[in-house]
Design a protein around this motif. Structure first.
Motif, PDB file in Angstrom:
ATOM      1  N   GLU A 133       0.840  -1.190   0.000  1.00  0.00           N
ATOM      2  CA  GLU A 133       0.000   0.000   0.000  1.00  0.00           C
ATOM      3  C   GLU A 133       0.878   1.243   0.000  1.00  0.00           C
ATOM      4  OE1 GLU A 133      -2.736   0.000   3.213  1.00  0.00           O
ATOM      5  OE2 GLU A 133      -3.722  -1.870   2.617  1.00  0.00           O
ATOM      6  N   THR A 134       0.453   2.238  -0.758  1.00  0.00           N
ATOM      7  CA  THR A 134       1.168   3.513  -0.759  1.00  0.00           C
ATOM      8  C   THR A 134       0.384   4.516   0.074  1.00  0.00           C
ATOM      9  OG1 THR A 134       0.054   4.243  -2.776  1.00  0.00           O
ATOM     10  CG2 THR A 134       2.160   3.095  -3.033  1.00  0.00           C
ATOM     11  N   GLN A 135       1.123   5.404   0.727  1.00  0.00           N
ATOM     12  CA  GLN A 135       0.514   6.442   1.560  1.00  0.00           C
ATOM     13  C   GLN A 135       1.072   7.796   1.144  1.00  0.00           C
ATOM     14  OE1 GLN A 135      -1.824   5.800   3.766  1.00  0.00           O
ATOM     15  NE2 GLN A 135      -1.674   3.551   3.692  1.00  0.00           N
ATOM     16  N   PRO A 136       0.325   8.868   1.400  1.00  0.00           N
ATOM     17  CA  PRO A 136       0.879  10.198   1.130  1.00  0.00           C
ATOM     18  C   PRO A 136       2.186  10.393   1.903  1.00  0.00           C
ATOM     19  CG  PRO A 136      -1.479  10.326   1.580  1.00  0.00           C
ATOM     20  CD  PRO A 136      -1.055   8.932   1.921  1.00  0.00           C
ATOM     21  N   TYR A 137       3.142  11.053   1.287  1.00  0.00           N
ATOM     22  CA  TYR A 137       4.430  11.268   1.952  1.00  0.00           C
ATOM     23  C   TYR A 137       4.849  12.725   1.780  1.00  0.00           C
ATOM     24  CZ  TYR A 137       5.829  10.348  -2.893  1.00  0.00           C
ATOM     25  OH  TYR A 137       5.919  10.366  -4.261  1.00  0.00           O
ATOM     26  N   ASP A 355       5.950   6.579  -5.846  1.00  0.00           N
ATOM     27  CA  ASP A 355       5.080   6.297  -4.700  1.00  0.00           C
ATOM     28  C   ASP A 355       5.434   4.956  -4.071  1.00  0.00           C
ATOM     29  OD1 ASP A 355       3.832   8.630  -5.359  1.00  0.00           O
ATOM     30  OD2 ASP A 355       2.067   7.688  -6.250  1.00  0.00           O
ATOM     31  N   ALA A 359       7.285   4.221  -0.401  1.00  0.00           N
ATOM     32  CA  ALA A 359       6.584   3.364   0.563  1.00  0.00           C
ATOM     33  C   ALA A 359       7.418   2.151   0.955  1.00  0.00           C
ATOM     34  CB  ALA A 359       5.247   2.912  -0.031  1.00  0.00           C
TER      35      ALA A 359
END
Length: 366
Positions: A133-137, A355, A359
């Protein structure tokens, strides 16, 4: 009045035109059913292409390249023949049949592409299969991962063979030979990538690929991963891994870039490691520079060794020299192809691999 032979030819031509259209229509119906398309892609399409890949691996050259050349040459000869015969015989009906026959050949090609590859764009993605899963960074996190990639690339930049002027000089044949082993470590973490490895193949017309702006191509009809060897050699190992990701049904360019980079980095081969870190560094820097140019400058000034700088500049100089309207047109055509198959970012999906890089590698960069 039509003869029996003409009626038979007409019926055959009509079937050759309508059948692929019907199959394409069926394809666009079934892609709405996720379970069905997953069953097709991973239960039928992938095993078939992997068998084809192992079979054609018996030949040292790219069968895909030969078939493509024969098909395009055949098209040209067919058109010339149609025009010449049309002028000589003044038979518009026969000329029309030949034009429709050529159209049927292209329809069958499109139909085959839909069922032998495009379906992978609608099946579960690699991230879904792998549970990533990718998350805002933040910009700071992006800069941190970029700096870590630069450090890793710099550490390995002096461990690869170089010529007297400092340019990357690893024998590409050795890279192709080692390619099948590159995924061994990564598949232990992501079993969904497991398959019997098939060696990638260099393209004879690699310069043409460069003129069109491509570094490689996966050919589903033979299961071959084909690589442009005219492009800067320092990135060829990472490109090998990228194209081999497509053999594992990683369809999107976003994910294939990430998977190829991750496979290189996880491998035990320092040449692939360096190429993977360099490929990832390019992606990350392309994302970092527009949002924090100073952080990018600090990273390059801190970590870029003379060897790393040479490879970086060689890559930039090579592609800058080949910029042309032909490359732009080819890029736009491929961009439209990707968007037409559910890849909303199109060609930008190459950059969106950042992204996944952030992650996945952020813990290592801490």
């Amino acid at each position: 009045m039509k003869t029996g032979k003409e009626r038979l030819l007409g019926a055959g031509l009509l079937t050759a035109l309508l059948l692929p259209l019907a199959l394409v229509g069926l394809f666009y119906l079934v892609i709405r059913n996720q379970e069905w398309i997953n069953s097709w892609v991973f239960g039928v399409m992938a095993p078939l292409e992997q068998v084809l890949g192992r079979f054609w691996a018996l030949l040292p050259f790219s069968v895909a390249e030969v078939l493509t050349a024969l098909f395009l040459a055949g098209n040209v000869l067919w058109i010339i023949w149609t025009v010449v015969e049309g002028i000589r015989r003044r038979d518009g009906r026969r000329a029309l049949r030949r034009v429709l026959a050529l159209a049927a050949a292209w329809l069958w090609l499109w139909c085959g592409l839909c069922w032998m590859w495009n379906g992978a764009y609608y099946a579960d993605t690699f991230a879904q299969r792998a549970g990533l899963e990718t998350q805002p960074y933040s910009v700071e996190e992006l800069a941190s991962v970029t700096a870590w990639f630069a450090q890793q690339a710099a550490d390995r930049s002096g461990q690869v063979a170089r010529d007297g002027e400092g340019h990357f000089a690893e024998p590409l044949e050795d890279c192709f030979e080692a390619g099948p082993e590159v995924y061994e470590n990564l598949t232990r973490e992501f079993p969904c990538l497991e398959t019997e490895p098939v060696r990638a193949k260099p393209l004879v017309f690699s310069r043409l690929q460069s003129l069109l702006g491509f570094t490689g191509v996966y050919f589903p009809f033979t299961g071959e991963a084909n690589v442009n060897v005219d492009a800067p050699a320092c990135l060829v190992p990472a490109t090998i891994a990228h194209e081999m990701a497509h053999q594992r049904m990683v369809a999107s360019e976003l994910e294939a870039n990430f998977v190829g980079i991750a496979a290189c980095i996880a491998s035990d081969n320092v040449v692939f490691q360096y190429s993977g870190y360099l490929m990832g560094l390019i992606q990350l820097c392309n994302a970092l520079y527009p949002v924090d140019a100073q952080a990018w400058r600090t990273i390059t000034q801190t970590w870029f060794t003379p060897q790393l700088s040479t490879d970086w500049n060689d890559n930039n100089a090579y592609w800058d020299a080949l910029e042309s309207p032909v490359e732009d047109a080819a890029g736009q055509a491929y961009d439209s192809f990707l968007k037409g198959n559910g890849q909303e970012l199109g060609m930008q999906s190459y950059g969106a691999c950042v992204d996944l890089l952030v992650a996945y590698f952020a813990p290592s960069a801490e």
